[in-house]
Design a protein around this motif. Structure first.
Motif, PDB file in Angstrom:
ATOM      1  N   ASN A  46      -3.636  -1.777   7.548  1.00  0.00           N
ATOM      2  CA  ASN A  46      -3.292  -3.011   7.225  1.00  0.00           C
ATOM      3  C   ASN A  46      -2.623  -3.567   8.498  1.00  0.00           C
ATOM      4  O   ASN A  46      -2.170  -2.992   9.562  1.00  0.00           O
ATOM      5  CB  ASN A  46      -2.114  -3.254   6.190  1.00  0.00           C
TER       6      ASN A  46
ATOM      7  N   PHE B  16      -4.925  -7.855   5.420  1.00  0.00           N
ATOM      8  CA  PHE B  16      -4.065  -8.598   6.319  1.00  0.00           C
ATOM      9  C   PHE B  16      -2.688  -8.674   5.301  1.00  0.00           C
ATOM     10  O   PHE B  16      -2.846  -8.733   3.912  1.00  0.00           O
ATOM     11  CB  PHE B  16      -4.617 -10.006   6.305  1.00  0.00           C
TER      12      PHE B  16
ATOM     13  N   ARG C 100     -11.398  -8.975  10.271  1.00  0.00           N
ATOM     14  CA  ARG C 100     -12.087  -8.416   8.872  1.00  0.00           C
ATOM     15  C   ARG C 100     -13.206  -7.383   8.924  1.00  0.00           C
ATOM     16  O   ARG C 100     -13.114  -6.620   8.170  1.00  0.00           O
ATOM     17  CB  ARG C 100     -12.388  -9.715   8.034  1.00  0.00           C
TER      18      ARG C 100
ATOM     19  N   TYR D 126      -9.640  -4.332   8.542  1.00  0.00           N
ATOM     20  CA  TYR D 126      -8.334  -4.605   8.313  1.00  0.00           C
ATOM     21  C   TYR D 126      -8.181  -5.355   6.976  1.00  0.00           C
ATOM     22  O   TYR D 126      -8.918  -6.338   6.543  1.00  0.00           O
ATOM     23  CB  TYR D 126      -7.719  -5.394   9.254  1.00  0.00           C
TER      24      TYR D 126
ATOM     25  N   LEU E 194      -0.707 -10.391   9.771  1.00  0.00           N
ATOM     26  CA  LEU E 194      -1.365 -11.464  10.465  1.00  0.00           C
ATOM     27  C   LEU E 194      -0.554 -12.779  10.401  1.00  0.00           C
ATOM     28  O   LEU E 194      -0.580 -13.308   9.429  1.00  0.00           O
ATOM     29  CB  LEU E 194      -2.812 -11.467   9.865  1.00  0.00           C
TER      30      LEU E 194
ATOM     31  N   PRO F 278      -0.703 -11.821   5.274  1.00  0.00           N
ATOM     32  CA  PRO F 278      -0.603 -13.053   6.186  1.00  0.00           C
ATOM     33  C   PRO F 278       0.670 -13.582   6.101  1.00  0.00           C
ATOM     34  O   PRO F 278       1.475 -13.778   4.864  1.00  0.00           O
ATOM     35  CB  PRO F 278      -1.598 -13.865   5.146  1.00  0.00           C
TER      36      PRO F 278
ATOM     37  N   ASP G 149       2.316  -5.035  12.628  1.00  0.00           N
ATOM     38  CA  ASP G 149       2.362  -6.299  13.076  1.00  0.00           C
ATOM     39  C   ASP G 149       3.043  -6.306  14.470  1.00  0.00           C
ATOM     40  O   ASP G 149       3.562  -5.546  14.806  1.00  0.00           O
ATOM     41  CB  ASP G 149       3.078  -7.355  12.058  1.00  0.00           C
TER      42      ASP G 149
END
Length: 283
Positions: free
Chosen positions: A69, A101, A95, A99, A72, A103, A49
């Motif tokens: 991954n 996510f 997407r 990937y 997001l 979230p 991330d």
């Protein structure tokens, strides 16, 4: 056997017989096929991330890299003003790359911190504020066109003084409200991100509405989600953990350098299906 010609019965007679049969028998329509459940899958792979990600950087960190991954960030009042705000079209591009996510929602933080946006030290108010944040996340998912049923979302709760009992109780009440509202149909999966020790993760295992999974920051360089400081090995054991095993650092892939956090997963991601092949040491 000789077949009768098509004109053997007059059309009016056939129509009358059809009407008679329709009156005698009521044929129920077949049920519609259930929609494909794409709202979550379980992953046992590595991810990253970053605040300053872009489509181009995400592509560079996807092609022939170990990453499956992506954390997001989808919003929240405490999400950094200089960090990337993803558009619906861009999320669709991510997407399409492939990937999965994690979230993340960065809303108000603990009342004993210096953040501009904080939830209340009053436990009743904090509970309601936690519910409000869950509603905001649901609305964001809807705006992104996601399948919200069972979709995972992670509340980003940064470090605070967990020895401050009033602050800790407020955080527990806030997370209790967050999880409760996330479970209101159509229910989502409620996660919590934070320092494995300094965000009180272990204490959320005993609240009335226990988070479905955790995302613990424990920068020990060990990928295994089972090895997480301050969190009991008996809590969140059924594909219910993500681990941020390395904090801010630069990595370069395909000629692109980005400052990232590194994650390993054995838990829910969006969207499905499961990604349980080729383990990378995350389990």
């Amino acid at each position: 056997m000789r077949l009768r010609p098509r004109s053997f019965r007059p059309r009016a007679w056939l129509a009358a017989q059809a009407a008679l049969l329709a009156g005698l028998f009521s044929i129920a329509p077949l049920p519609a096929a259930p929609p494909a459940q794409a709202s979550f899958g379980n992953s046992i792979h590595m991810g990253w991330d970053a605040c300053a990600a872009t489509i181009a950087k995400a592509q560079a960190f996807w092609t022939n890299t170990p990453y499956w991954n992506m954390g997001l960030y989808i919003g929240g009042a405490s999400y950094g003003t200089g960090c990337k705000r993803w558009t619906n079209a861009e999320v669709g591009q991510l997407r399409s790359m492939g990937y999965k996510f994690l979230p993340l929602w960065v809303g108000p933080q603990a009342p004993c911190t210096g953040y501009a946006n904080r939830f209340s030290s009053n436990t009743s108010t904090a509970y309601s504020q936690g519910r409000d944040e869950a509603i905001a996340v649901y609305n964001k998912m809807v705006s992104l066109g996601w399948d919200t049923a069972n979709a995972p979302a992670i509340y980003d709760l940064e470090n605070f003084d967990t020895t401050n009992s009033g602050c800790m109780n407020a955080a527990k009440s806030f997370i209790n409200g967050w999880v409760y509202q996330m479970h209101v149909p159509p229910a989502q999966k409620a996660g919590v991100y934070g320092s494995a020790c300094a965000s009180g993760l272990s204490q959320y295992a005993s609240i009335a509405n226990v988070p479905d999974f955790i995302h613990g920051a424990d920068w020990d360089g060990i990928k295994s989600v089972r090895d997480m400081a301050c969190v009991s090995s008996g809590s969140w054991v059924n594909r219910q953990r993500h681990k941020q095993y390395q904090g801010d650092h630069n990595e370069t892939w395909n000629g692109v350098t980005m400052n990232i956090d590194s994650d390993c997963s054995n838990g829910p991601v969006y969207p499905g299906p499961d990604a349980l092949t080729s383990p990378q040491g995350c389990e």
